[in-house]
Motif scaffolding. Structure first.
Motif, PDB file in Angstrom:
ATOM      1  N   ALA A 184      19.634  -3.056  42.857  1.00  0.00           N
ATOM      2  CA  ALA A 184      19.968  -1.695  42.433  1.00  0.00           C
ATOM      3  C   ALA A 184      21.210  -1.216  43.168  1.00  0.00           C
ATOM      4  O   ALA A 184      21.194  -1.118  44.401  1.00  0.00           O
ATOM      5  CB  ALA A 184      18.793  -0.753  42.709  1.00  0.00           C
ATOM      6  N   ASP A 185      22.262  -0.916  42.425  1.00  0.00           N
ATOM      7  CA  ASP A 185      23.436  -0.343  43.090  1.00  0.00           C
ATOM      8  C   ASP A 185      23.171   1.131  43.402  1.00  0.00           C
ATOM      9  O   ASP A 185      22.122   1.677  43.034  1.00  0.00           O
ATOM     10  CB  ASP A 185      24.703  -0.533  42.250  1.00  0.00           C
TER      11      ASP A 185
ATOM     12  N   ALA B 232      11.641 -13.675  42.819  1.00  0.00           N
ATOM     13  CA  ALA B 232      11.874 -12.938  41.573  1.00  0.00           C
ATOM     14  C   ALA B 232      12.919 -11.862  41.839  1.00  0.00           C
ATOM     15  O   ALA B 232      12.913 -11.223  42.900  1.00  0.00           O
ATOM     16  CB  ALA B 232      10.586 -12.307  41.064  1.00  0.00           C
ATOM     17  N   PHE B 233      13.809 -11.671  40.873  1.00  0.00           N
ATOM     18  CA  PHE B 233      14.876 -10.680  40.987  1.00  0.00           C
ATOM     19  C   PHE B 233      14.728  -9.691  39.831  1.00  0.00           C
ATOM     20  O   PHE B 233      14.817 -10.069  38.665  1.00  0.00           O
ATOM     21  CB  PHE B 233      16.239 -11.364  40.957  1.00  0.00           C
ATOM     22  N   LEU B 234      14.483  -8.443  40.203  1.00  0.00           N
ATOM     23  CA  LEU B 234      14.188  -7.415  39.215  1.00  0.00           C
ATOM     24  C   LEU B 234      15.247  -6.321  39.232  1.00  0.00           C
ATOM     25  O   LEU B 234      15.859  -6.046  40.266  1.00  0.00           O
ATOM     26  CB  LEU B 234      12.824  -6.769  39.471  1.00  0.00           C
ATOM     27  N   GLY B 235      15.405  -5.687  38.075  1.00  0.00           N
ATOM     28  CA  GLY B 235      16.268  -4.510  37.971  1.00  0.00           C
ATOM     29  C   GLY B 235      15.428  -3.258  37.827  1.00  0.00           C
ATOM     30  O   GLY B 235      14.199  -3.305  37.731  1.00  0.00           O
ATOM     31  N   THR B 236      16.088  -2.115  37.807  1.00  0.00           N
ATOM     32  CA  THR B 236      15.403  -0.836  37.681  1.00  0.00           C
ATOM     33  C   THR B 236      16.343   0.185  37.079  1.00  0.00           C
ATOM     34  O   THR B 236      17.570   0.039  37.155  1.00  0.00           O
ATOM     35  CB  THR B 236      14.912  -0.338  39.057  1.00  0.00           C
ATOM     36  N   SER B 237      15.769   1.223  36.476  1.00  0.00           N
ATOM     37  CA  SER B 237      16.593   2.321  35.983  1.00  0.00           C
ATOM     38  C   SER B 237      16.754   3.410  37.026  1.00  0.00           C
ATOM     39  O   SER B 237      17.649   4.247  36.930  1.00  0.00           O
ATOM     40  CB  SER B 237      15.998   2.916  34.698  1.00  0.00           C
ATOM     41  N   GLY B 238      15.888   3.391  38.052  1.00  0.00           N
ATOM     42  CA  GLY B 238      16.002   4.396  39.098  1.00  0.00           C
ATOM     43  C   GLY B 238      14.957   4.225  40.186  1.00  0.00           C
ATOM     44  O   GLY B 238      13.926   3.569  39.982  1.00  0.00           O
ATOM     45  N   ILE B 239      15.242   4.796  41.341  1.00  0.00           N
ATOM     46  CA  ILE B 239      14.310   4.761  42.486  1.00  0.00           C
ATOM     47  C   ILE B 239      14.199   6.180  43.033  1.00  0.00           C
ATOM     48  O   ILE B 239      15.200   6.772  43.458  1.00  0.00           O
ATOM     49  CB  ILE B 239      14.812   3.826  43.603  1.00  0.00           C
TER      50      ILE B 239
END
Length: 256
Positions: A210-211, A172-179
């Motif tokens: 996440a870049d 699974a490949f997930l994105g995020t708004s922040g870490i």
């Protein structure tokens, strides 16, 4: 009236009028105001309406700033070179024949051009992913149902989460708004959090894309600890003050 039918009627009334009060909805549907309040909370969490004091508004005419800061098309149109590098590195983790799940978001969507000529099964609730891979000759696309969140081209809600529980994927490949520096993975949209947690639960290996701008990025809702993922795929090594994981962490950091 069944609850699902009532929910559809509530959404239809709110969309037709632009907004509706609890009192008006209760009278129209011949149920108690307490029932309508519960319905509105569920529908607001699913992204179908926007809850306001005394009732609800149509999300299409009044987008919540914390949920949809910019439409998907605007964000995707300005996809950075960093996101593209992250996508290239993530694509290298995929093997032909894999069953993979792709989250919503522009970084994950940047994977799609790299998958058009692969032999895969793709599970997704992202209409951007569906559109990008619809004509790929050897890609089977499994579309998760749910309520449409128009501004971000995704499907959300209890139907989506229920459908997720019926499948298993290799990756699974997930994105995020922040870490956060402590490794907490964040999001800004309540209706997407359950989907992301569901993706983690059905995958043998999970990758967070996440870049460097997502460290720390933004977000106020906790999705999961970063250690719940197999790997963080990013475009540059995280600075020590940006990410402080335990020394015994098994998390991989994958770089271009």
């Amino acid at each position: 009236m069944l609850s699902e039918e009532r929910h559809e009627a509530v959404v239809a009334l709110v969309r037709r009028q632009g907004s509706a009060t609890v009192t008006r909805l209760a009278a129209e549907l011949d149920v108690s105001e307490a029932t309508i309040r519960r319905d509105l909370e569920l529908l607001a969490a699913a992204g179908a309406v926007r809850r306001v004091r005394g009732g609800a508004c149509d999300v299409r005419g009044s987008i919540r700033p914390e949920a949809d800061p910019r439409p998907f098309a605007d964000v995707a149109g300005t996809a950075s070179a960093a996101k593209r590098r992250v996508a290239v590195r993530a694509a290298a983790c995929i093997q032909d024949g894999d069953v993979i799940a792709l989250d919503i978001g522009t970084t994950v969507a940047a994977l799609c051009p790299l998958l058009e000529h692969r032999s895969l099964t793709v599970v997704t609730a992202s209409l951007a992913v569906v559109n990008a891979l619809a004509d790929a000759p050897d890609v089977d696309v499994v579309v998760l149902g749910g309520l449409l969140r128009p501004n971000y081209r995704s499907l959300v809600g209890t139907l989506t989460e229920s459908a997720l529980r019926q499948v298993r994927v290799d990756r699974a490949f997930l994105g995020t708004s922040g870490i956060r520096a402590d490794g907490t993975v964040l999001d800004s949209t309540p209706s997407e959090v359950g989907i992301k947690r569901g993706l983690l639960g059905i995958s043998s290996r999970a990758y967070l894309l996440a870049d460097h701008t997502k460290l720390p990025g933004t977000g106020f809702l906790e999705v999961a600890p970063l250690t719940a993922f197999t790997a963080l795929v990013t475009d540059r090594p995280p600075a020590t003050d940006a990410l402080d994981l335990p020394e015994d962490s098994a998390l991989e950091v994958l770089l271009p």
